[in-house]
Design an enzyme around this catalytic site. Structure first.
Site, PDB file in Angstrom:
ATOM      1  N   ASP A 211       9.926   3.561   5.395  1.00 30.62           N
ATOM      2  CA  ASP A 211       9.990   4.979   5.034  1.00 30.62           C
ATOM      3  C   ASP A 211       8.928   5.349   4.008  1.00 30.62           C
ATOM      4  O   ASP A 211       8.265   6.394   4.119  1.00 30.62           O
ATOM      5  CB  ASP A 211      11.386   5.336   4.522  1.00 30.62           C
ATOM      6  CG  ASP A 211      11.842   4.477   3.354  1.00 30.62           C
ATOM      7  OD1 ASP A 211      11.310   3.353   3.183  1.00 30.62           O
ATOM      8  OD2 ASP A 211      12.737   4.919   2.611  1.00 30.62           O
TER       9      ASP A 211
ATOM     10  N   SER B 266      -4.066 -10.101 -12.387  1.00 29.33           N
ATOM     11  CA  SER B 266      -3.511  -9.495 -13.594  1.00 29.33           C
ATOM     12  C   SER B 266      -4.187 -10.097 -14.808  1.00 29.33           C
ATOM     13  O   SER B 266      -4.670 -11.240 -14.759  1.00 29.33           O
ATOM     14  CB  SER B 266      -2.000  -9.758 -13.670  1.00 29.33           C
ATOM     15  OG  SER B 266      -1.486  -9.429 -14.942  1.00 29.33           O
TER      16      SER B 266
ATOM     17  N   LYS C 157      -0.443 -15.473 -10.752  1.00 34.19           N
ATOM     18  CA  LYS C 157      -1.692 -14.715 -10.729  1.00 34.19           C
ATOM     19  C   LYS C 157      -2.895 -15.624 -11.006  1.00 34.19           C
ATOM     20  O   LYS C 157      -3.981 -15.409 -10.446  1.00 34.19           O
ATOM     21  CB  LYS C 157      -1.640 -13.573 -11.742  1.00 34.19           C
ATOM     22  CG  LYS C 157      -0.671 -12.464 -11.333  1.00 34.19           C
ATOM     23  CD  LYS C 157      -0.982 -11.908  -9.943  1.00 34.19           C
ATOM     24  CE  LYS C 157      -0.166 -10.670  -9.606  1.00 34.19           C
ATOM     25  NZ  LYS C 157      -0.424 -10.187  -8.229  1.00 34.19           N
TER      26      LYS C 157
ATOM     27  N   TYR D 291       4.998 -15.444 -13.340  1.00 39.35           N
ATOM     28  CA  TYR D 291       3.981 -14.457 -12.996  1.00 39.35           C
ATOM     29  C   TYR D 291       2.593 -14.890 -13.450  1.00 39.35           C
ATOM     30  O   TYR D 291       1.620 -14.729 -12.711  1.00 39.35           O
ATOM     31  CB  TYR D 291       4.350 -13.120 -13.628  1.00 39.35           C
ATOM     32  CG  TYR D 291       3.469 -11.961 -13.235  1.00 39.35           C
ATOM     33  CD1 TYR D 291       3.513 -11.441 -11.950  1.00 39.35           C
ATOM     34  CD2 TYR D 291       2.619 -11.365 -14.162  1.00 39.35           C
ATOM     35  CE1 TYR D 291       2.728 -10.346 -11.587  1.00 39.35           C
ATOM     36  CE2 TYR D 291       1.828 -10.278 -13.810  1.00 39.35           C
ATOM     37  CZ  TYR D 291       1.884  -9.774 -12.524  1.00 39.35           C
ATOM     38  OH  TYR D 291       1.105  -8.706 -12.177  1.00 39.35           O
TER      39      TYR D 291
ATOM     40  N   VAL E  39       5.169  -9.682   3.509  1.00 42.30           N
ATOM     41  CA  VAL E  39       3.916 -10.442   3.406  1.00 42.30           C
ATOM     42  C   VAL E  39       4.148 -11.940   3.303  1.00 42.30           C
ATOM     43  O   VAL E  39       3.223 -12.731   3.517  1.00 42.30           O
ATOM     44  CB  VAL E  39       3.058  -9.962   2.212  1.00 42.30           C
ATOM     45  CG1 VAL E  39       2.671  -8.504   2.375  1.00 42.30           C
ATOM     46  CG2 VAL E  39       3.763 -10.205   0.873  1.00 42.30           C
TER      47      VAL E  39
ATOM     48  N   GLY F 229       0.776  -1.230   0.000  1.00 43.65           N
ATOM     49  CA  GLY F 229       0.000   0.000   0.000  1.00 43.65           C
ATOM     50  C   GLY F 229       0.808   1.281   0.000  1.00 43.65           C
ATOM     51  O   GLY F 229       0.228   2.364   0.046  1.00 43.65           O
TER      52      GLY F 229
ATOM     53  N   ASN G 222      -2.533  -6.720  -2.490  1.00 37.61           N
ATOM     54  CA  ASN G 222      -1.980  -6.022  -3.644  1.00 37.61           C
ATOM     55  C   ASN G 222      -0.497  -6.309  -3.848  1.00 37.61           C
ATOM     56  O   ASN G 222       0.012  -6.184  -4.963  1.00 37.61           O
ATOM     57  CB  ASN G 222      -2.194  -4.509  -3.465  1.00 37.61           C
ATOM     58  CG  ASN G 222      -1.477  -3.706  -4.526  1.00 37.61           C
ATOM     59  OD1 ASN G 222      -1.831  -3.730  -5.701  1.00 37.61           O
ATOM     60  ND2 ASN G 222      -0.443  -2.983  -4.126  1.00 37.61           N
ATOM     61  N   ALA G 223       0.210  -6.692  -2.799  1.00 33.21           N
ATOM     62  CA  ALA G 223       1.643  -6.941  -2.922  1.00 33.21           C
ATOM     63  C   ALA G 223       1.895  -8.068  -3.921  1.00 33.21           C
ATOM     64  O   ALA G 223       1.278  -9.124  -3.851  1.00 33.21           O
ATOM     65  CB  ALA G 223       2.232  -7.306  -1.563  1.00 33.21           C
TER      66      ALA G 223
ATOM     67  N   ILE H 172      -0.423   1.256  -7.384  1.00 31.29           N
ATOM     68  CA  ILE H 172      -1.836   0.916  -7.287  1.00 31.29           C
ATOM     69  C   ILE H 172      -2.279   0.775  -5.840  1.00 31.29           C
ATOM     70  O   ILE H 172      -3.379   1.189  -5.465  1.00 31.29           O
ATOM     71  CB  ILE H 172      -2.121  -0.374  -8.080  1.00 31.29           C
ATOM     72  CG1 ILE H 172      -2.007  -0.105  -9.592  1.00 31.29           C
ATOM     73  CG2 ILE H 172      -3.504  -0.931  -7.753  1.00 31.29           C
ATOM     74  CD1 ILE H 172      -2.140  -1.336 -10.461  1.00 31.29           C
ATOM     75  N   GLY H 173      -1.414   0.216  -4.992  1.00 32.17           N
ATOM     76  CA  GLY H 173      -1.774   0.066  -3.585  1.00 32.17           C
ATOM     77  C   GLY H 173      -2.033   1.396  -2.907  1.00 32.17           C
ATOM     78  O   GLY H 173      -2.983   1.535  -2.122  1.00 32.17           O
TER      79      GLY H 173
END
Length: 267
Positions: free
Chosen positions: A42, A147, A164, A160, A68, A15, A94-95, A19-20
């Site tokens: 940070d 995705s 997904k 990937y 995560v 986040g 979202n990660a 997008i997050g």
């Protein structure tokens, strides 16, 4: 029926940026207590400060640095989010990431495992700890950021596509398991979305972007707010009768073919 997210407590992984961050902004502006998670403290703290400063309503943002893929650490992070928000009513996995973009036989098994771990195990860990809390609140909504690559072949994306697709199937199965307990599960399949990272990787005159645009019925490319608005809908009471779905937000690109990234691959 309530039409804001006031009194909702939502955890968003990844986040701090892209997008997050757009999702977190959309949710907090609609009144939710939002806990953003990611590896970089940070970045998370800067995002939380920015969103809290800009929000004039009851919504607020809490930042928690966490990996995560670390099951125990995610459990602790979700517990902190629940304490801050009087429970948990929603979650957004979202990660994620694609890892190396190369021919499959050139990628190591360790790289493949890393992509699967981040996308699939990361989603599972969030689900594992937020679902019991949603059940305590008599229902909730879980949204996974998938995705278009989950449904279309995407050459050179390594694991990937498989990762997904696995996220989609995991959440569809969860929708079946937890429907009776009023917890909904859906995934969102963004297409080419103009995040900060995408803008630097694929500028306006890049052939990869052009290959996407010519294969997309609606003109242009997606914006992060397009994804955030759909996620907000799925998390809210307006979507109470929607579960087990994988919804594309890609201008219709899924009807044709994804971008050709051959120009980015050293073949």
């Amino acid at each position: 029926m309530e039409t804001t997210l006031e009194n909702h407590s939502i955890v968003v992984t990844g986040g701090g940026s892209g997008i997050g961050r757009a999702i977190a902004r959309r949710l907090v502006n609609d009144g939710a207590t939002v806990t953003i998670c990611g590896r970089r403290a940070d970045i998370l703290e800067a995002t939380a400060a920015e969103l809290n400063s800009a929000c004039s309503g009851p919504g607020r943002v809490l930042a928690i640095a966490v990996d995560v893929t670390d099951e125990r650490a995610m459990g602790e992070a979700v517990a902190r989010a629940a304490e801050a928000g009087n429970g948990v009513t929603g979650a957004v996995a979202n990660a994620g990431g694609s890892g190396q973009m190369r021919l499959l036989h050139e990628i190591s098994a360790a790289d493949i495992a890393s992509v699967l771990n981040l996308n699939v195990v990361g989603t599972f860990n969030l689900l594992k700890f937020t679902v019991p809390l949603m059940i305590e609140r008599r229902g909730g909504s879980f949204v996974g950021i998938s995705s278009g690559a989950a449904a279309q072949t995407s050459r050179y994306f390594g694991a990937y596509t498989a990762a997904k697709a696995a996220v989609d199937v995991l959440l569809r199965n969860a929708a079946d398991e937890y429907g009776g307990r009023l917890v909904r599960f859906n995934s969102v399949r963004p297409g080419f979305t103009m995040s900060e990272k995408m803008a630097s990787l694929v500028p306006a005159d890049d052939p990869v972007r052009e290959s996407y645009v010519v294969n997309t019925p609606l003109p242009g490319v997606g914006e992060m707010t397009d994804v955030a608005n759909l996620v907000r809908f799925l998390l809210g009471p307006e979507a109470r009768w929607i579960t087990g779905e994988a919804i594309a937000v890609d201008g219709g690109n899924n009807m044709r073919t994804g971008p050709d990234i051959s120009s980015m691959i050293p073949i």
